[in-house]
Design a protein around this motif. Sequence first.
Motif, PDB file in Angstrom:
ATOM      1  N   LEU A  56       0.846  -1.186   0.000  1.00 59.97           N
ATOM      2  CA  LEU A  56       0.000   0.000   0.000  1.00 59.97           C
ATOM      3  C   LEU A  56       0.883   1.238   0.000  1.00 59.97           C
ATOM      4  N   ARG A  57       0.541   2.190  -0.874  1.00 63.63           N
ATOM      5  CA  ARG A  57       1.302   3.430  -0.975  1.00 63.63           C
ATOM      6  C   ARG A  57       0.359   4.616  -0.921  1.00 63.63           C
ATOM      7  N   ALA A  58       0.860   5.737  -0.456  1.00 71.58           N
ATOM      8  CA  ALA A  58       0.078   6.967  -0.470  1.00 71.58           C
ATOM      9  C   ALA A  58      -0.250   7.345  -1.913  1.00 71.58           C
ATOM     10  N   ALA A  59      -1.451   7.896  -2.103  1.00 63.11           N
ATOM     11  CA  ALA A  59      -1.895   8.293  -3.438  1.00 63.11           C
ATOM     12  C   ALA A  59      -2.193   9.782  -3.447  1.00 63.11           C
ATOM     13  N   LYS A  60      -1.733  10.474  -4.465  1.00 55.21           N
ATOM     14  CA  LYS A  60      -1.994  11.896  -4.621  1.00 55.21           C
ATOM     15  C   LYS A  60      -3.231  12.085  -5.489  1.00 55.21           C
ATOM     16  N   LEU A  61      -4.168  12.902  -5.029  1.00 59.05           N
ATOM     17  CA  LEU A  61      -5.416  13.114  -5.752  1.00 59.05           C
ATOM     18  C   LEU A  61      -5.364  14.399  -6.570  1.00 59.05           C
ATOM     19  N   PRO A  62      -5.747  14.335  -7.848  1.00 60.40           N
ATOM     20  CA  PRO A  62      -5.883  15.573  -8.626  1.00 60.40           C
ATOM     21  C   PRO A  62      -6.963  16.459  -8.016  1.00 60.40           C
TER      22      PRO A  62
END
Length: 336
Positions: free
Chosen positions: A27-33
Amino acid sequence: MTNFDEFAASSENARALWYTAPGECALRAAKLPGLEGDMVLVRTLATGVSRGTERLVCRGNVPQAEWQRMRAPFQEGHFPFPVKYGYAAAGIVEAGPDEFLGSSVFCLFPHQSVFTVSAGHLVRIPSGIPLERAVLAASMETALNALWDGMPSPGDHICVVGGGVVGLLTAWLAARIPATRVTLVDVNPARREMAEALGCAFSLPENVPQNLPHNQDLVFHTSATAAGLQSALSAAGDGATVIEMSWYGDAPVPALLGSDFHSRRLVLKSSQVGRIRAERRDRWSFKRRLETAMSLLADPVLDRLITHRIPFDSAPERLPALFDDPDALAAVLTYE
């Protein structure tokens, strides 16, 4: 009205599942547009695991020649690793245009706790279809596309070789055609109960063609094994078509195309969900096909296909072993 507070909080906490090395995921952090125009924020409640395709992805078996064609719609990273992959997400719209707020939606998005997309990529989930069942829409779309390629008719005797999720959905759809007789063939005798619940007969492969099924009008092959392909060819009647739905990745597949293959005028035809049959392309968009597949999930009997529910936080530890479980069918990652 866009709920910017929801968006801000979600942007800090979004996480996604990545395949990171052969047999490993994390699991990795996700950046949201940002939310602009018709963008919406979806809080994921369930995602479906495609055991066939994602097993190949997890093992690094996507052939280099297919790296571009096999990209999922919102994939990040590149094959073989690391890659964020998946295409069956169901959730609730928490921010965005007013007409979508609070809606239950499906999107061809990877395994991720919250995501933003253009509203045009969403399919609304009809009332009465639970979100966990809705994640079967991608597999139902594959089955629907295969029936278009096979063109079955009322009264046909139809065989489906391979009792995974796609095979079972293909058999279930075919059995809805008036007067058809549909037989599921699988090496696992436990699939008999499932086949019968879906309105189909069942046969072990060693019974082909001596008993049922034999002399079939149409055969679908979904087992992704050379032995299954041979069973499919054996079950086909003279002049019949075998629809090959399996994807083998980079594995070679021996097939006996000598013997009576030519004399019986058999047809071996590929089917792949990435293309719509030529005769339909002018009228059917991919979204129309997906919406139709979603509508077909109204039958509660299809809940039987969900055999595993895995908390999203446990996915990195449990998914690799799940891919090797012969009794597993549909696996759903849960996010609450």
